[in-house]
Design a protein around this motif. Sequence first.
Motif, PDB file in Angstrom:
ATOM      1  N   ARG A  54       0.825  -1.219   0.000  1.00  0.00           N
ATOM      2  CA  ARG A  54       0.000   0.000   0.000  1.00  0.00           C
ATOM      3  C   ARG A  54       0.854   1.262   0.000  1.00  0.00           C
ATOM      4  NH1 ARG A  54      -0.740   2.816   4.825  1.00  0.00           N
ATOM      5  NH2 ARG A  54       0.193   1.836   6.675  1.00  0.00           N
ATOM      6  N   GLY A  55       2.124   1.140   0.390  1.00  0.00           N
ATOM      7  CA  GLY A  55       2.963   2.324   0.495  1.00  0.00           C
ATOM      8  C   GLY A  55       3.869   2.600  -0.684  1.00  0.00           C
ATOM      9  N   ILE A  56       3.967   1.662  -1.636  1.00  0.00           N
ATOM     10  CA  ILE A  56       4.851   1.883  -2.782  1.00  0.00           C
ATOM     11  C   ILE A  56       4.053   2.402  -3.966  1.00  0.00           C
ATOM     12  CG2 ILE A  56       6.586   0.209  -2.048  1.00  0.00           C
ATOM     13  CD1 ILE A  56       5.354  -1.806  -4.008  1.00  0.00           C
ATOM     14  N   ALA A  57       4.717   3.171  -4.829  1.00  0.00           N
ATOM     15  CA  ALA A  57       4.031   3.843  -5.936  1.00  0.00           C
ATOM     16  C   ALA A  57       4.068   3.042  -7.233  1.00  0.00           C
ATOM     17  CB  ALA A  57       4.646   5.226  -6.156  1.00  0.00           C
ATOM     18  N   ASN A  58       4.691   1.876  -7.228  1.00  0.00           N
ATOM     19  CA  ASN A  58       4.721   1.031  -8.434  1.00  0.00           C
ATOM     20  C   ASN A  58       3.316   0.639  -8.867  1.00  0.00           C
ATOM     21  OD1 ASN A  58       7.124   0.531  -6.684  1.00  0.00           O
ATOM     22  ND2 ASN A  58       7.809  -0.714  -8.414  1.00  0.00           N
ATOM     23  N   PRO A  59       3.145   0.305 -10.135  1.00  0.00           N
ATOM     24  CA  PRO A  59       1.965  -0.481 -10.487  1.00  0.00           C
ATOM     25  C   PRO A  59       2.130  -1.836  -9.804  1.00  0.00           C
ATOM     26  CG  PRO A  59       3.479  -0.409 -12.347  1.00  0.00           C
ATOM     27  CD  PRO A  59       4.030   0.520 -11.303  1.00  0.00           C
ATOM     28  N   ILE A  60       1.076  -2.346  -9.218  1.00  0.00           N
ATOM     29  CA  ILE A  60       1.166  -3.578  -8.452  1.00  0.00           C
ATOM     30  C   ILE A  60       0.060  -4.533  -8.885  1.00  0.00           C
ATOM     31  CG2 ILE A  60       2.222  -2.466  -6.436  1.00  0.00           C
ATOM     32  CD1 ILE A  60      -0.562  -2.464  -5.125  1.00  0.00           C
ATOM     33  N   ALA A  61       0.214  -5.798  -8.524  1.00  0.00           N
ATOM     34  CA  ALA A  61      -0.792  -6.806  -8.845  1.00  0.00           C
ATOM     35  C   ALA A  61      -1.030  -7.680  -7.628  1.00  0.00           C
ATOM     36  CB  ALA A  61      -0.345  -7.651 -10.037  1.00  0.00           C
TER      37      ALA A  61
END
Length: 438
Positions: A276-283
């Motif tokens: 929830r804290g990183i700005a990457n696109p995530i899956a």
Amino acid sequence: MWDPTSWQNKPSAQNFEYPNPAKLQASVNKLAQLPPLVTAMEVSRLKEQLAKVVRGEAFLLQGGDCAESFANCRTQPITNKLKILLQMSLILIHGMRKPVVRVGRIAGQYAKPRSDATETQGKITLPSYRGDLINKPGFSQQDREPNPELMVQGYHYAAVTLNYIRALVDGGFADLQHPEYWNLDFVKHSPLAEQYQNLVHSINDTLSFIKSISGIQASSLSRVDFYTSHEALNLFYEQPLTRKADDGHYYDLSTHFPWIGMRTAQLGGAHVDYFRGIANPIAVKIGAEMPAEDLLELIDILNPTNEAGRLTLIVRLGVANVAKQLPKLIEIVKTKKKQILWSCDPMHGNTHKTESGIKTRRFDDILFELTQSFHIHREMQSHLGGVHFELTGENVTECIGGARGLSESDLSTAYETLLDPRLNYEQSLEMAMLIAQQ
């Protein structure tokens, strides 16, 4: 207040313990001093491309090894992996008439969750092998004990792999004017070889025509974007490679596109808190056991601003569950107007063991879940924007079926995976051709 270490205050599924805390801290400190493997600018560019997938303007192809091994950080396996993904993307572009976002399970897919915490052979029980980033596959106490120094080794193997991929891509290996360069040595033995070669000739003719009438520069056809991804299972590895960028956001710079596995997607858990804290696109991998209500809460935690391209749901249901479960998931997301990139992982829900105890997957099961997913999304006026495969560019025999009709008796010919069975080069090409017809 979130920071890259906040996850340590949360319960962690798929837990394992490093026996020497001082040794662990030394490895974490060393990783924190090393340069990032990718840049925040690359990560942001991928998010923009994934936003186009959400809008139906592009398609996501994600694939690679079940678990990379340090031993396979060699020229040919890396080249073949890139080749098969480029070949598949070429087929999809030609069939779907839209750009393809290429993401490899590569340069970091060194850790894997396990269903069982231990493994027994004879009278000996040891911790399960969890990937080269955590322990070793050999069946001894020393091999199976989690070793934090493997994280530093993993960083260097990932760096070497990524450097070679970038050199290939930047050097024109992916030149669309010469897709025949991507042929694997053994593709000529495939029943699909003629169909693939006809497609290559068709693309060559099209590119020559476009170039002749528009004066398009060769350089614009010689390079493609290629991104990396892995399951961020070992947060002690991800934490020190999480850096604050000039825009004020934290990025996990071990990879462009990290994902949370189905077994670690617990609300209130360490992995969800970290992501929830990183700005990457995530899956996030979503299985048949995920209640629709929990899915909605998970989406709100991981994508509170409802940003297109931020969150991908990689759905892995299996042939027995896709028709029943997928419509429920789509309905709750549609009702709440969530900006989600839907991807189908038709591999993990379709794993079974043969009578002799070998893990395998049936090509027809994989294809059925995939075609059903396309159909259900269309029926519900939703959009399946991507696919997620465990595959290899090698001539392995790990999955049953496909154009050559591999059977259970063929599995022993070249069964090389460390953990889960992968589509081989021929099955991957066939799958791409069938997807392109959807």
